[in-house]
Scaffold this motif. Structure first.
Motif, short mmCIF file in Angstrom:
data_model
loop_
_atom_site.label_atom_id
_atom_site.label_comp_id
_atom_site.label_asym_id
_atom_site.label_seq_id
_atom_site.Cartn_x
_atom_site.Cartn_y
_atom_site.Cartn_z
N ASP A 213 -12.67 -15.27 -8.47
CA ASP A 213 -12.84 -17.25 -7.16
C ASP A 213 -11.52 -17.51 -6.14
O ASP A 213 -11.69 -17.09 -4.87
N GLY A 214 -10.63 -17.19 -6.94
CA GLY A 214 -9.26 -18.06 -6.02
C GLY A 214 -8.99 -16.48 -4.94
O GLY A 214 -8.76 -16.75 -3.87
N LYS A 215 -9.04 -14.88 -5.49
CA LYS A 215 -9.43 -13.90 -4.84
C LYS A 215 -10.55 -14.62 -3.59
O LYS A 215 -9.64 -13.88 -2.85
N PHE A 216 -11.72 -14.06 -3.93
CA PHE A 216 -12.53 -14.93 -2.19
C PHE A 216 -12.10 -15.64 -1.38
O PHE A 216 -12.01 -15.87 -0.38
N GLU A 240 -2.66 -12.02 -6.81
CA GLU A 240 -4.11 -12.81 -8.13
C GLU A 240 -4.50 -10.79 -8.48
O GLU A 240 -4.97 -10.68 -9.46
N ALA A 241 -3.55 -9.44 -8.04
CA ALA A 241 -4.50 -8.42 -8.37
C ALA A 241 -4.33 -8.46 -10.22
O ALA A 241 -5.77 -8.03 -10.80
N HIS A 242 -3.20 -8.88 -9.79
CA HIS A 242 -2.84 -8.28 -11.89
C HIS A 242 -3.11 -9.41 -12.01
O HIS A 242 -4.00 -9.38 -13.42
N HIS A 243 -4.01 -10.63 -12.22
CA HIS A 243 -4.22 -12.11 -12.17
C HIS A 243 -5.60 -11.31 -12.95
O HIS A 243 -6.25 -11.60 -14.59
N MET A 244 -6.14 -10.41 -12.26
CA MET A 244 -7.64 -10.40 -12.44
C MET A 244 -7.86 -8.98 -13.62
O MET A 244 -8.61 -9.05 -14.63
N PHE A 245 -6.74 -8.24 -13.49
CA PHE A 245 -6.32 -7.36 -13.99
C PHE A 245 -6.12 -7.27 -15.77
O PHE A 245 -6.60 -7.00 -16.71
N VAL A 246 -5.15 -8.62 -15.58
CA VAL A 246 -5.02 -8.92 -17.03
C VAL A 246 -6.46 -9.72 -18.14
O VAL A 246 -7.15 -9.48 -18.78
#
Ligand SMILES: [Fe+2]
Ligand SMILES: [Fe+2]
Length: 474
Positions: A213-216, A240-246
């Motif tokens: 959601d943060g990304k969007f 943010e990309a790394h957070h979603m990867f985790v």
């Protein structure tokens, strides 16, 4: 006196901006106090293998090395300016992008920045106890990386408040450290950021669903006609990309481990699966239902005059606004929005301007579906019949057209009683939380070792092996 380029890496000429220096000098000690009180518990002496951004170029944005987190260099970075950038949507489309805050939009912009800024420290607060039960050093390091970067995202929003909003901005920046996740008297602004993150399954679900959601949100603010906001958000998106990867790989590794154990012992019943010390797929589905539904609420009302005003004013665009092939003004356009009519859920064409939130949420859901399909592939490859399914968008909602309605995951409208009777088939029960918690009684600190309930990742961080000492406790 602070040496600015050393202590606070930045590309905003902090070294020569006295007004900004004074504001930050006042705020920084409050931030450090917040980090000690509300940041990762009992972690202050650990040396953590972290990436730090020291500039925005390819070499500088991810410098790896051991850092004690209170000594992390939280920096301020904006994507470099494009001199030709325009306002790309809304009624002022075509003007040069604004370098200062347009007076008439001041309070709306401040609201948008504060709402975004509030989520960043909130998630650190929600995750503060997880370090005590990490499944490996690799995972512990990833948690801390997410935490320090959410801290930096707070700095990013505070920079905008200090630099562009004068005294109100300074007051808002202080309030960002005073609200706390789940605080009965002074909670965080948005609901999902007041929910607890009690265990690592919840953490991975949170970083998959809620960081996305943060990304969007950041993506739509990255379209803003207010150029400093747009450029700030663009740089935040790289982290943010790394957070979603985790999140995605964390859930995936839990699923993989569960499937391995189910196959090895030829069991499918959830209680048999639990006997073997892994998380049954049904519990994972219930966590998924919970995190998906509370995150959908973050998009706000399906039909929103605020969202229409933000868009028409050129402050907050749609996802990938400039890649959309339409007039970017939307005075005449329509967009389908689902709502309840009588005992049925129907799609109605609504003015697209009012449906900006619904559209952003729909774009988000497409990414969620793709991620979930990858999780299902893990089960399929293990040869097991179970599949995850996303609940209906109206399931378990507090905000928008389905707020307070009783919709099943399958999209059926039922009575409140009928819904409550099935609550714990659909959402995690107290027993589910207790079980998952029971797996996480201590932290795994031996290099290269992983808790029984999660598979190791495919590779380590920054080319390091899995048995690398990602955190030193000395
Ligand atoms: Fe963030
Ligand atoms: Fe994040």
């Amino acid at each position: 006196m602070i040496n600015y380029s050393e202590k606070i890496p930045n590309n905003v000429e902090l070294g020569s901006d006295r007004v900004l220096q004074r504001a930050l000098e006042h705020w920084q000690p409050a931030y450090m106090k917040w980090w000690y009180d509300m940041g990762p518990s009992e972690s202050h002496a650990f040396e953590v293998y972290l990436r730090t951004a020291i500039s925005v170029d390819t070499e500088g944005w991810a410098q790896f090395g051991y850092v004690r987190m209170p000594e992390y260099r939280w920096g301020i970075f904006l994507q470099p300016r494009d001199q030709n950038r325009l306002v790309n949507f809304g009624i002022r489309k075509g003007e040069p992008a604004w370098q200062e805050v347009p007076g008439e939009f001041r309070s709306m912009l401040r609201r948008l920045i504060v709402t975004q800024g509030d989520t960043e420290p909130a998630s650190v607060e929600q995750q503060r106890m997880l370090g005590l039960s990490c499944p490996s050093l690799y995972d512990l390091r990833n948690l801390f990386q997410v935490n320090v970067e959410e801290g930096r995202h707070l700095w990013a929003m505070v920079y905008l408040l200090h630099r562009y909003f004068g005294r109100d901005g300074r007051e808002e920046a202080e309030a960002l450290l005073e609200r706390h996740s789940g605080d009965a008297d002074n909670p965080r602004i948005l609901g999902a950021f007041n929910e607890p993150t009690p265990d690592w399954l919840a953490f991975y679900m949170f970083t998959f669903f809620t960081d996305r959601d943060g990304k969007f949100q950041l993506s739509s603010l990255a379209e803003s006609g207010f150029d400093p906001l747009a450029r700030t958000c663009r740089f935040m998106l790289t982290e943010e990309a790394h957070h979603m990867f985790v999140g995605e790989t964390g859930v995936s590794r839990i699923i993989q481990r569960t499937c391995e154990v189910m196959k090895q012992h030829k069991v499918e019943d959830p209680s048999d699966v639990r006997q073997l010390g892994v998380i049954d797929l049904q519990t994972i589905q219930r966590y998924l239902n919970f995190h998906y539904s509370v995150t959908l609420d973050l998009y706000g009302a399906d039909s929103s005059s605020n969202a229409a005003t933000y868009f028409a004013s050129g402050l907050k665009g749609r996802y990938q606004e400039t890649k959309i092939n339409d007039d970017h003004v939307l005075q005449e356009a329509v967009y389908p929005v689902e709502e309840i009519q009588g005992d049925k859920i129907v799609a109605r064409m609504a003015p697209a301007l009012n449906a900006i939130n619904a559209r952003l949420r729909d774009d988000y859901i497409k990414e969620i579906e793709n991620g979930m399909a990858r999780w299902n592939r893990v089960i399929e490859e293990a040869g097991l019949p179970f599949r995850f399914a996303l609940p209906h968008v109206g399931f378990h909602r507090a905000i928008g057209n389905f707020g307070g309605c009783f919709v099943t995951p399958g999209g059926e409208i039922v009575s409140q009683d009928g819904w409550e009777r099935n609550r714990y088939q659909w959402l995690p029960s107290p027993e589910d939380y207790t079980y998952v918690q029971s797996l996480m009684s201590g932290r795994v600190t031996e290099t290269g070792r992983f808790a029984n309930w999660i598979a190791p990742p495919i590779k380590g961080i920054n080319g390091q092996p899995l048995n690398f000492e990602y955190v030193r406790f000395s």
